[in-house]
Write a protein that holds these residues in place. Structure first.
Motif, PDB file in Angstrom:
ATOM      1  N   LEU A 165       5.359  89.156  30.266  1.00 26.84           N
ATOM      2  CA  LEU A 165       5.740  87.615  30.818  1.00 26.84           C
ATOM      3  C   LEU A 165       5.850  86.808  30.280  1.00 26.84           C
ATOM      4  O   LEU A 165       5.011  86.510  29.104  1.00 26.84           O
ATOM      5  CB  LEU A 165       4.532  87.342  31.589  1.00 26.84           C
ATOM      6  CG  LEU A 165       3.658  88.600  33.119  1.00 26.84           C
ATOM      7  CD1 LEU A 165       2.538  87.120  34.144  1.00 26.84           C
ATOM      8  CD2 LEU A 165       5.363  87.735  33.720  1.00 26.84           C
ATOM      9  N   GLN A 166       6.636  85.618  30.196  1.00 32.29           N
ATOM     10  CA  GLN A 166       6.717  84.857  29.410  1.00 32.29           C
ATOM     11  C   GLN A 166       6.824  83.063  29.924  1.00 32.29           C
ATOM     12  O   GLN A 166       7.330  83.116  30.938  1.00 32.29           O
ATOM     13  CB  GLN A 166       8.061  85.036  28.429  1.00 32.29           C
ATOM     14  CG  GLN A 166       8.910  85.985  27.639  1.00 32.29           C
ATOM     15  CD  GLN A 166       7.819  86.278  26.864  1.00 32.29           C
ATOM     16  OE1 GLN A 166       7.436  85.356  25.735  1.00 32.29           O
ATOM     17  NE2 GLN A 166       7.579  87.561  26.076  1.00 32.29           N
TER      18      GLN A 166
ATOM     19  N   GLU B  90      11.312  98.746  39.815  1.00 30.90           N
ATOM     20  CA  GLU B  90      10.093  97.213  40.852  1.00 30.90           C
ATOM     21  C   GLU B  90       9.070  96.213  39.124  1.00 30.90           C
ATOM     22  O   GLU B  90       8.609  95.395  39.376  1.00 30.90           O
ATOM     23  CB  GLU B  90       9.184  98.304  41.036  1.00 30.90           C
ATOM     24  CG  GLU B  90       8.102  97.853  41.382  1.00 30.90           C
ATOM     25  CD  GLU B  90       6.626  98.511  41.972  1.00 30.90           C
ATOM     26  OE1 GLU B  90       5.538  98.577  42.902  1.00 30.90           O
ATOM     27  OE2 GLU B  90       6.923  99.767  41.587  1.00 30.90           O
ATOM     28  N   GLU B  91       8.979  97.320  37.952  1.00 36.82           N
ATOM     29  CA  GLU B  91       7.932  96.541  36.672  1.00 36.82           C
ATOM     30  C   GLU B  91       8.691  94.604  36.756  1.00 36.82           C
ATOM     31  O   GLU B  91       8.108  93.980  36.833  1.00 36.82           O
ATOM     32  CB  GLU B  91       8.138  96.847  35.476  1.00 36.82           C
ATOM     33  CG  GLU B  91       7.348  98.383  35.347  1.00 36.82           C
ATOM     34  CD  GLU B  91       7.060  98.390  34.038  1.00 36.82           C
ATOM     35  OE1 GLU B  91       7.526  98.371  33.827  1.00 36.82           O
ATOM     36  OE2 GLU B  91       6.151  99.496  34.209  1.00 36.82           O
TER      37      GLU B  91
ATOM     38  N   ALA C  60       8.108  91.042  37.449  1.00 34.93           N
ATOM     39  CA  ALA C  60       7.822  90.121  36.887  1.00 34.93           C
ATOM     40  C   ALA C  60       8.975  88.784  36.944  1.00 34.93           C
ATOM     41  O   ALA C  60       8.494  87.872  36.517  1.00 34.93           O
ATOM     42  CB  ALA C  60       8.702  90.508  35.060  1.00 34.93           C
ATOM     43  N   LEU C  61       9.653  89.245  37.180  1.00 33.32           N
ATOM     44  CA  LEU C  61      10.672  87.381  37.829  1.00 33.32           C
ATOM     45  C   LEU C  61       9.526  86.741  38.775  1.00 33.32           C
ATOM     46  O   LEU C  61       9.642  85.897  38.635  1.00 33.32           O
ATOM     47  CB  LEU C  61      11.509  88.248  39.049  1.00 33.32           C
ATOM     48  CG  LEU C  61      12.961  88.660  38.181  1.00 33.32           C
ATOM     49  CD1 LEU C  61      13.853  89.375  38.485  1.00 33.32           C
ATOM     50  CD2 LEU C  61      13.626  87.615  37.169  1.00 33.32           C
TER      51      LEU C  61
ATOM     52  N   HIS D  24       4.001  84.348  43.357  1.00 34.93           N
ATOM     53  CA  HIS D  24       2.665  85.883  43.012  1.00 34.93           C
ATOM     54  C   HIS D  24       1.633  85.143  42.622  1.00 34.93           C
ATOM     55  O   HIS D  24       0.224  85.424  43.351  1.00 34.93           O
ATOM     56  CB  HIS D  24       2.447  87.502  41.929  1.00 34.93           C
ATOM     57  CG  HIS D  24       3.733  87.821  43.803  1.00 34.93           C
ATOM     58  ND1 HIS D  24       4.011  87.833  44.709  1.00 34.93           N
ATOM     59  CD2 HIS D  24       4.986  89.229  43.158  1.00 34.93           C
ATOM     60  CE1 HIS D  24       4.941  88.988  45.988  1.00 34.93           C
ATOM     61  NE2 HIS D  24       5.384  89.425  44.481  1.00 34.93           N
ATOM     62  N   ARG D  25       1.552  84.654  41.624  1.00 38.10           N
ATOM     63  CA  ARG D  25      -0.051  84.195  40.963  1.00 38.10           C
ATOM     64  C   ARG D  25      -0.067  82.734  40.902  1.00 38.10           C
ATOM     65  O   ARG D  25      -1.445  82.502  40.583  1.00 38.10           O
ATOM     66  CB  ARG D  25       0.121  84.092  39.624  1.00 38.10           C
ATOM     67  CG  ARG D  25       0.281  86.042  39.094  1.00 38.10           C
ATOM     68  CD  ARG D  25       1.006  86.624  37.417  1.00 38.10           C
ATOM     69  NE  ARG D  25       1.109  87.687  37.877  1.00 38.10           N
ATOM     70  CZ  ARG D  25       0.474  88.655  36.900  1.00 38.10           C
ATOM     71  NH1 ARG D  25      -0.268  88.377  36.142  1.00 38.10           N
ATOM     72  NH2 ARG D  25       0.810  89.923  36.726  1.00 38.10           N
TER      73      ARG D  25
END
Length: 378
Positions: free
Chosen positions: A182-183, A228-229, A233-234, A239-240
């Motif tokens: 994550l960036q 999936e990973e 990340a995208l 989601h958060r």
């Protein structure tokens, strides 16, 4: 766990810490509702404990005073037999009976899934792109919109190390691996899309159509991924978002920070033709009132939220501003033919808006149903 290895899944994707019974009671939905529908479309049958007055009068008095366990609906995918009683209890918020068992509609897990994200210079353009994607019939599985404040909240949570707060839906080790990828994102309104289908060709055609529309509305930095990973990340910012928004008003080393209990999460749904204007006006309200409140939404079906974290020791003036943002949002939604709640339910906070939506006649019908099934207001 029961569905593992079956090739099927339950597609209503709500927020963290939800239960099936609670989702039925509130008529909940989530990010996948744009393709698979809400709980109303995904409940086939249910069993509920109803007040004793619905037992017929030819039963002994002692028996009539007992609650009755009633089965509504069937396992068939459709039925035209009698009233749609599962729909009556779905969204009833516990006012008609206690739901004890639910039969859900399942869907096959798609073979090919692609996630995409796109930045826009302004929120209105991003929302207009959503309406055009839907109007052109591009089959999206998810379509989520974040304003600048939402992206800023995500970036802030990364700096605080809150990127893996949502442990309710992901394992700790998986979150730690994802956090390495994550960036911080460019602080611009963002559109998150997902496409799913039986073949890679069909999915990529849908992706290309949506990308073209986004470019027509000055979208940029369109990115997509199928593994999936990278997909996670995208989508991480979306989601958060709930936890990230609360973290905007965290106070390190102080118990006075915002919590889930002190945070107001708004909820409204409007026709797609009005979505861009209403969500933009809400984001502008947040700025003009000087409160903290990321705006985001299940843009594909016109449902959006504003998360307004508050502190226990906030001034009365600040809390009144938060309440005004919420009131403006709801009134604006209803003025264009929308609803005061798209998925969270009425509760005690929005009862006053029901008469504005349905009139005295509609409220009278609801009251008659309530009285017929539960005259003692149990």
């Amino acid at each position: 766990a029961a569905l593992r290895h079956t090739g099927m899944q339950f597609m209503v994707d709500p927020g963290a810490n939800c239960t099936i019974g609670g989702m039925v009671a509130c008529g909940a939905s989530g990010t996948a509702a744009v393709k698979y529908g809400t709980m109303r479309e995904n409940v086939l049958a249910l069993r509920a404990v109803m007040p004793p007055t619905i037992v017929s009068s030819d039963i002994e008095i002692s028996e009539r005073n007992r609650p009755l366990v009633v089965q509504f609906g069937t396992n068939a995918l459709k039925s035209s037999a009698g009233y749609d009683l599962p729909a009556l209890l779905t969204g009833s918020e516990g006012t008609l009976g206690i739901i004890t068992e639910v039969t859900l509609r399942l869907h096959p897990i798609p073979s090919n899934v692609v996630a995409a994200s796109c930045a826009f210079d302004d929120l209105h353009s991003a929302a207009e792109a959503v309406a055009m994607i839907r109007m052109m019939g591009v089959p999206v599985s998810r379509c989520e919109l974040l304003d600048e404040a939402s992206v800023r909240a995500f970036n802030h949570s990364l700096s605080l190390g809150h990127g893996d707060s949502n442990k309710a839906t992901e394992s700790k080790s998986r979150n730690q691996q994802l956090s390495l990828q994550l960036q911080p994102m460019e602080v611009k309104p963002m559109l998150f899309l997902e496409f799913a289908g039986h073949s890679e060709t069909s999915v990529m055609e849908d992706l290309a159509a949506a990308q073209s529309i986004c470019m027509d509305y000055d979208g940029r930095n369109f990115a997509f991924a199928s593994d999936e990973e990278t997909r996670q990340a995208l989508w991480a910012a979306r989601h958060r978002l709930y936890y990230s928004a609360i973290a905007l008003r965290s106070q390190d080393g102080d118990d006075g920070g915002a919590t889930s209990r002190s945070t107001l999460v708004t909820d409204a749904c409007v026709p797609l033709s009005c979505f861009a204007d209403v969500v933009t006006a809400t984001a502008n309200d947040v700025k003009e009132f000087g409160v903290i409140g990321p705006c985001f939404g299940h843009a594909g079906d016109g449902n959006f939220h504003c998360i307004l974290p508050m502190l226990e020791n906030d001034s009365v003036e600040y809390k009144e501003k938060v309440s005004q943002v919420n009131a403006n949002l709801i009134e604006r939604a209803m003025s264009v033919g929308g609803t005061c709640t798209g998925e969270h339910g009425v509760g005690y906070g929005k009862k006053k808006y029901l008469e504005c939506m349905y009139g005295t006649g509609g409220i009278a019908i609801m009251g008659a149903i309530k009285k017929a099934l539960d005259p003692w207001n149990m």
